[in-house]
Enzyme design. Structure first.
Site, PDB file in Angstrom:
ATOM      1  N   GLY A  86       1.275 -23.892 -12.994  1.00 42.90           N
ATOM      2  CA  GLY A  86       1.269 -22.861 -11.952  1.00 42.90           C
ATOM      3  C   GLY A  86       0.436 -23.228 -10.748  1.00 42.90           C
ATOM      4  N   GLY A  95      -1.266 -21.700 -18.082  1.00 46.36           N
ATOM      5  CA  GLY A  95      -2.581 -21.183 -17.713  1.00 46.36           C
ATOM      6  C   GLY A  95      -3.493 -22.351 -17.399  1.00 46.36           C
ATOM      7  N   LYS A 132       7.340 -12.748 -20.999  1.00 43.10           N
ATOM      8  CA  LYS A 132       6.100 -13.301 -20.449  1.00 43.10           C
ATOM      9  C   LYS A 132       4.955 -12.326 -20.681  1.00 43.10           C
ATOM     10  CE  LYS A 132       4.062 -15.574 -16.441  1.00 43.10           C
ATOM     11  NZ  LYS A 132       4.329 -16.207 -15.140  1.00 43.10           N
ATOM     12  N   CYS A 184       2.848  -8.509 -14.992  1.00 43.38           N
ATOM     13  CA  CYS A 184       2.305  -8.663 -13.645  1.00 43.38           C
ATOM     14  C   CYS A 184       1.118  -7.720 -13.466  1.00 43.38           C
ATOM     15  CB  CYS A 184       3.342  -8.367 -12.568  1.00 43.38           C
ATOM     16  SG  CYS A 184       2.621  -8.538 -10.914  1.00 43.38           S
ATOM     17  N   ASN A 227       0.225 -14.894 -18.468  1.00 45.46           N
ATOM     18  CA  ASN A 227       0.190 -14.486 -17.072  1.00 45.46           C
ATOM     19  C   ASN A 227      -1.290 -14.509 -16.645  1.00 45.46           C
ATOM     20  OD1 ASN A 227       0.714 -13.261 -14.517  1.00 45.46           O
ATOM     21  ND2 ASN A 227       2.487 -12.223 -15.384  1.00 45.46           N
ATOM     22  N   ASN A 273       9.156 -10.670 -17.233  1.00 48.10           N
ATOM     23  CA  ASN A 273       7.734 -10.554 -16.915  1.00 48.10           C
ATOM     24  C   ASN A 273       7.267  -9.127 -17.174  1.00 48.10           C
ATOM     25  OD1 ASN A 273       5.198 -10.585 -15.812  1.00 48.10           O
ATOM     26  ND2 ASN A 273       5.884 -10.944 -13.706  1.00 48.10           N
ATOM     27  N   GLY A 292      -5.482 -21.041 -12.473  1.00 44.58           N
ATOM     28  CA  GLY A 292      -6.166 -22.306 -12.204  1.00 44.58           C
ATOM     29  C   GLY A 292      -6.923 -22.789 -13.424  1.00 44.58           C
TER      30      GLY A 292
END
Lengths: 240, 303
Positions: free
Chosen positions: B266, B244, B166, B131, B193, B128, B218
């Protein structure tokens, strides 16, 4: 945890911005008082975590405060409408840890979960002293319901317009075992005056069942999720 | 009979559906809800070398069709994850999981990757570099192609398992970062992400998140994610793990048509803990409806 659909059997205003909703459906996952449900609302992405005020074999009651768009939407829902909820969330209060005599303290919208708790404590033979704190006379609710459980009930209001003037801790005896739910400053004051007890914490949640780590609080046992490891923490674990 | 199987870096998975890191804890939390073995795989909570509490609360805010989080990589640290979390997961999940790794230096990424590389429970390493909720690390590696290349090269040199990088959408040209990772030997890129965002409470006139900004996820981000998967697919030849805002079997198929080989789910897990189970159950029916026989045939099919 279960995902169930409930039918609203009533939805009525109890006090300023305070509403009571009764719902009919599967309550098999409901355990300790102090647990909560997470309600889905059409048009809102996240669910609304609301503590359970009381429940029986096929219905339950929530009391909520209209504070934003979601709870405002709830207040407009009518009898017969359906609600999707995740149920049986959180640990709730553990009455087995309570001594014979204990004090239940609820502040404002922290009052509702203390109702089922008090009912359970009384049934188990505890002597329960109840202190309910509100800002003003028009905010007061459920005083009679608590009294009907057979407890000594003291109501305090900050402005003195009803009951005793002051905060819940003004009516609380020093060194008692306390079970408390309410705003953080109230919890801290009760914490300071109690010998031991259990405290229900509030934090903005994402999922409500332990997956997202959104509502973590620091405790003396390390970081804990308010939704899954709480919301109720024993006094020894609470780190402010 | 439709075929949902997918090859991902030489490992066959039963279907392309993978719960995304940060929405599925360390997996076992979901075991009471459904049989985890129906999943293609799962990406575990982001892990760093040292334990982290994360950011102060509130760290969740609602948005139209989505949510913001500023959790900030809360985790017990790589050693505790391997010692305590993986054994719990292995009891309820019998496939290979994806270790999600974050760091504040190239050395930290390498340290965590080496440790997970030695774990049987882990099939892939998802690095990742994106972030948005930590300073001096995380996303700063993902917004600069040179830094992304450095992390990729260092991790690839240190491990045997396939490495995914990521990627963050908070860049001007995500394909350029993806390309840099591919050139240093990345086995796949996973994307996207969260998108950096914020909300303000008009009553307090202050940001809702204690950390001011957070990552948007979302359904709101689905079209952005899809567009970026499309763009990256045009520029690289390693697999893309697309994510995503995916919330349905149709979203999975759309993501694959844009170029994803596998798809992560997610935020949907947070509002419906059974989301992945429903998607996997729906997938064969939707495939039949759309006359898709082999799911792997549609990867990049819209190009």
């Amino acid at each position: 945890m279960k995902n169930e659909t409930y039918v609203i059997s009533s939805n009525e205003k109890l006090a300023r911005d305070i509403w009571r909703m009764q719902l009919v459906g599967d309550t098999s996952e409901f355990g300790n008082p102090g647990q909560f449900v997470n309600i889905a609302l059409a048009g809102n992405y996240l669910r609304r975590p609301i503590s359970v005020c009381d429940y029986d074999a096929n219905s339950f009651t929530i009391i909520y405060k209209v504070v934003g768009e979601g709870t405002e939407k709830m207040s407009r829902m009518e009898r017969g409408m359906r609600i999707d909820a995740l149920t049986g969330l959180g640990n709730g209060f553990d009455t087995e840890l309570c001594p014979k005599e204990c004090t239940v303290v609820g502040g404002g919208v922290g009052v509702p979960p203390m109702y089922a708790l008090t009912r359970k404590l009384v049934k188990e033979g505890h002597t329960v002293r109840v202190i309910l704190g509100f800002n003003s006379a028009e905010d007061v609710f459920y005083e009679d319901q608590f009294r009907d459980l057979g407890c000594e009930v003291t109501v305090t209001t900050v402005d003195g317009s009803y009951g005793e003037k002051g905060f819940v801790t003004d009516a609380m005896e020093e060194g008692t075992y306390a079970l408390a739910c309410g705003p953080k400053p109230m919890l801290q004051a009760v914490f300071a005056k109690s010998s031991d007890g259990q405290f229900s914490m509030e934090e903005r949640m994402g999922c409500g069942f332990g997956a997202c780590m959104g509502c973590t609080c620091q405790t003396n046992d390390g970081p804990r999720r308010v939704c899954k490891d709480g919301p109720v923490f024993e006094k020894g674990a609470v780190a402010w | 009979m439709v075929n949902t199987k997918i090859m991902l870096n030489g490992i066959e998975i039963d279907n392309p559906v993978i719960p995304a890191s940060g929405t599925f804890a360390f997996g076992y939390e979901f075991a009471p809800m459904y049989d985890l073995d129906i999943l293609g795989s799962m990406s575990l909570k982001g892990t760093t070398a040292q334990a982290r509490f994360g950011n102060p609360t509130p760290r969740i805010a609602e948005t139209p069709s989505g949510m913001l989080n500023s959790v900030g990589l809360q985790n017990p640290g790589v050693d505790a994850v391997i010692r305590e979390e993986l054994p719990k997961l292995e009891k309820v999940f019998h496939k290979k999981a994806v270790a999600n790794i974050s760091g504040f230096s190239v050395e930290e990424y390498v340290e965590c990757a080496e440790k997970f590389d030695a774990c049987d429970a882990i099939g892939w390493l998802e690095i990742n570099i994106s972030c948005p909720n930590v300073h001096g690390g995380g996303m700063s590696f993902g917004t600069d192609p040179c830094e992304a290349a450095k992390v990729t090269a260092a991790v690839k040199k240190a491990v045997k398992k396939p490495v995914w990088i990521k990627l963050t959408p908070n860049v001007t040209d995500i394909a350029q970062v993806a390309k840099a990772c591919e050139e240093e030997g990345a086995d796949a890129v996973s994307m996207i992400n969260t998108i950096l965002g914020m909300r303000i409470d008009p009553k307090t006139r202050k940001p809702i998140l204690a950390n001011t900004m957070g990552g948007l996820s979302g359904p709101a981000v689905f079209p952005v994610a899809l567009r970026m998967v499309w763009q990256v697919f045009e520029k690289i030849s390693i697999p893309i793990v697309g994510m995503g805002g995916v919330a349905s079997a149709r979203d999975v198929i759309e993501m694959m048509l844009a170029g994803a080989t596998a798809v992560q789910v997610g935020a949907a897990n947070l509002v419906d803990p059974w989301a992945c189970e429903k998607i996997i159950r729906d997938l064969p029916r939707v495939m039949e409806e759309l006359k898709i026989e082999n799911l792997s045939d549609i990867i990049g099919g819209a190009h």
